[in-house]
Design an enzyme around this catalytic site. Structure first.
Site, PDB file in Angstrom:
ATOM      1  CB  THR A 244     -12.018  -2.544   2.019  1.00  6.85           C
ATOM      2  OG1 THR A 244     -12.501  -2.529   0.669  1.00  6.85           O
ATOM      3  CG2 THR A 244     -10.937  -1.487   2.203  1.00  6.85           C
TER       4      THR A 244
ATOM      5  N   PRO B 252       0.306   5.911  -0.162  1.00 10.16           N
ATOM      6  CG  PRO B 252       1.524   7.785   0.532  1.00 10.16           C
ATOM      7  CD  PRO B 252       1.689   6.414  -0.045  1.00 10.16           C
TER       8      PRO B 252
ATOM      9  CB  SER C 232      -0.913   0.016   1.229  1.00  8.66           C
ATOM     10  OG  SER C 232      -1.692  -1.146   1.261  1.00  8.66           O
TER      11      SER C 232
ATOM     12  CD  GLU D  46      -3.230  -9.840   3.465  1.00  4.23           C
ATOM     13  OE1 GLU D  46      -3.302  -9.541   2.254  1.00  4.23           O
ATOM     14  OE2 GLU D  46      -2.983  -9.013   4.356  1.00  4.23           O
TER      15      GLU D  46
END
Ligand SMILES: Cc1cc2nc3c(=O)[nH]c(=O)nc-3n(C[C@H](O)[C@H](O)[C@H](O)COP(=O)(O)OP(=O)(O)OC[C@H]3O[C@@H](n4cnc5c(N)ncnc54)[C@H](O)[C@@H]3O)c2cc1C
Length: 381
Positions: free
Chosen positions: A367, A130, A128, A244
Site C-alpha cells: 500500500t 487472508p 498475500s 514491481e
C-alpha cells in the site's frame, strides 16, 4: 518528445512501436469489452508475444533483450492503452519470470521461460494471504518436504491471474518453527494440481484478469519446483518487490497520461456558455496540474528504472515513484471525471474505468502507506 538520457535510440523505437501497435490493435472498444464482460485479453497476449515483447528483460539465451529501464518505458506505453495487459506482463515476465531467471534451476528456466516468451503460458505471484497483507512475513501457508515432493496446505488471497496462470509462484513456509522472515521458500505450484481450488473475487476493477482466492488442500508439488534455496524465500523475494514498485509507477504514468489526453480533448470540444470549457481558467488549472503531476511521475519511474538497470539499489526511488504515480493516477482520474461532468460518470465513458482502476494502485504491490514507510526508513527514520 525525446526524454534524454532515458528514451533514446532503441528504447525510443520500442516506445514508438508499442504505441503504434496498441493504437491499432487495442482500441477502446476492446478494453471496454474485456472490462464489462470479464474477458481475458488472450489475443493481445499472443500478438504482443509474437512481436517478441514477452522476452523483454529475459536472458538472451531465451531470446531475451533489454533492461529494466526498457521495461519501464514499455509498461508505461502499454498501460496507456491496457492496464490489464501491462499487469499480466509484469506478473508473468518480470515478477515470476524474473525470479526464475535469477534463482531458478536450469531445468525450470528451460521449461518455463521459452513458453513465456512465446506467449503460451502466463503466471501468477502468490504472496498475500487472508492474514498476511502489509505484514507479508505473516505467511502461514505451509509446504512440508516429504521425500521428493512438498505437501502444501493453506490459502492465498488476492492472487491476480490465478484463474489463467500455468504456475503460481507461491510463497510458502517450509520451516514453521523458524523466525518470521526465515523458513520461507518459493514454490512453483502448477494451477492444475490436485487439491488447488481457485475462486475469482468480485472487485471494483481489474475485471479482465480476475483476482482470486486460492486454497491448497494437501497439494503434492514435486520438489524440483522449488525456486532458489530452501528457506531463503523471503530474501530472494525482495528484489522482485522493488522491481514491481517501479513497474507499477510506470503503469500509473501511462494510464494517467491517457486520462489527461482524454480530458484535454473533451475540454477543447465541450461547449458551455458559448465557449469550450477548456477556456475557463478553473478547467485550465486542473489540466495544468494533472499534466505536471504525470510528468513528475514519469521522471520518478524512469529514475527508478534507470537505477535498477544499472544494478544500483533503488528501494527509496521505486517506493517513492510508486506512491507518487499511484496518487497521481487517482487524482487525475478524479479530476478527469470532473472535467467530463455527467458524461464522465456514465458507464459509456472510459473515465469511470480509470476512476475504478486507479484506486487499486494505492493498495496493491504494497500500500502507499507501506511505501512511505520504506522511503522514511531509507531516510534513516
Ligand atoms: C486487486 C488486487 C490484486 C492483488 N494482486 C495480488 C497478487 O497478484 N499477489 C499477491 O500476493 N497479492 C496481491 N494483492 C494483495 C495486495 O498486495 C494487498 O492487498 C496489499 O499488500 C495490502 O494488504 P491488505 O489488503 O491485507 O491490507 P492491510 O495490510 O490489512 O492494510 C489495511 C490498511 O492498513 C494500512 N496499514 C497496514 N499496516 C500499516 C502500517 N504498518 N503503517 C501504516 N498503515 C498500515 C494499509 O496501508 C491499509 O490502508 C492484490 C490486491 C488487490 C486488491
Amino acid at each position: 518528445k525525446m526524454l534524454t538520457p532515458y528514451t533514446t535510440g532503441e528504447r525510443k523505437l520500442l516506445q514508438e512501436s508499442v504505441h503504434q501497435f496498441m493504437k491499432a490493435e487495442c482500441p477502446r472498444e476492446y478494453v471496454r469489452e474485456c472490462d464489462e464482460h470479464k474477458r481475458y485479453p488472450i489475443e493481445l497476449i499472443q500478438k504482443t508475444a509474437a512481436l517478441g515483447w514477452w522476452s523483454l528483460t529475459l536472458p538472451p539465451e531465451y531470446g531475451g533483450y533489454g533492461d529494466y529501464l526498457d521495461m519501464i518505458v514499455f509498461l508505461e506505453a502499454i498501460a496507456y492503452y491496457s492496464i490489464a495487459l501491462a499487469r499480466v506482463w509484469n506478473i508473468t515476465v518480470s515478477m515470476v519470470g524474473g525470479t526464475i531467471q535469477r534463482f531458478g534451476t536450469p531445468a525450470q528456466k528451460a521449461e518455463i521461460l521459452p513458453r513465456v516468451a512465446r506467449g503460451e503460458i502466463t503466471l501468477a505471484f502468490a504472496l498475500s494471504e487472508p492474514d498476511a497483507g502489509s505484514d507479508a512475513a505473516a505467511v502461514k501457508t505451509t509446504a512440508i518436504l516429504q521425500d521428493d515432493h512438498f505437501v502444501v496446505n493453506g490459502s492465498k488471497m488476492w492472487i491476480t491471474n490465478a484463474l489463467h496462470a500455468h504456475y503460481l509462484l507461491t510463497v510458502v513456509r517450509t520451516d514453521p518453527r523458524a523466525e518470521r522472515h526465515q523458513g520461507m521458500s518459493l514454490l512453483l505450484i502448477p494451477r492444475e494440481s490436485e487439491g488447488v481450488e481457485i475462486q475469482p473475487l468480485n472487485l471494483l476493477g481489474g475485471h479482465a484478469l480476475r483476482t482470486c482466492a486460492v486454497y491448497f488442500d494437501e497439494v503434492r508439488v514435486p520438489a524440483h519446483l522449488l525456486v532458489g534455496e530452501l528457506h531463503h524465500g523471503w530474501i530472494n523475494l525482495l528484489p522482485t518487490l522493488t522491481k514491481e514498485r517501479a513497474a507499477l509507477a510506470a503503469m500509473c504514468t501511462g494510464a494517467a497520461q491517457a486520462v489527461v489526453d482524454d480530458a484535454l480533448r473533451y475540454a477543447k470540444q465541450r461547449v458551455q456558455f458559448g465557449r469550450p470549457i477548456g477556456k475557463f481558467q478553473a478547467i485550465q488549472h486542473k489540466l495544468a496540474d494533472m499534466q505536471t503531476r504525470v510528468d513528475a511521475s514519469r521522471l520518478l519511474a524512469y529514475q527508478a528504472g534507470y537505477l535498477l538497470a544499472q544494478g544500483q539499489a533503488a528501494d527509496r526511488e521505486a517506493s517513492a515513484a510508486k506512491v507518487f504515480a499511484a496518487d497521481t493516477y487517482v487524482q487525475t482520474a478524479i479530476e478527469g471525471l470532473q472535467i467530463l461532468g455527467g458524461y464522465g460518470y456514465s458507464m459509456e465513458s472510459d473515465m469511470q474505468r480509470h476512476f475504478r482502476e486507479s484506486k487499486l494502485f494505492q493498495i496493491f504491490g504494497g500500500t502507499n502507506e507501506i511505501q512511505r514507510l520504506v522511503v522514511a526508513r531509507q531516510l534513516g527514520l
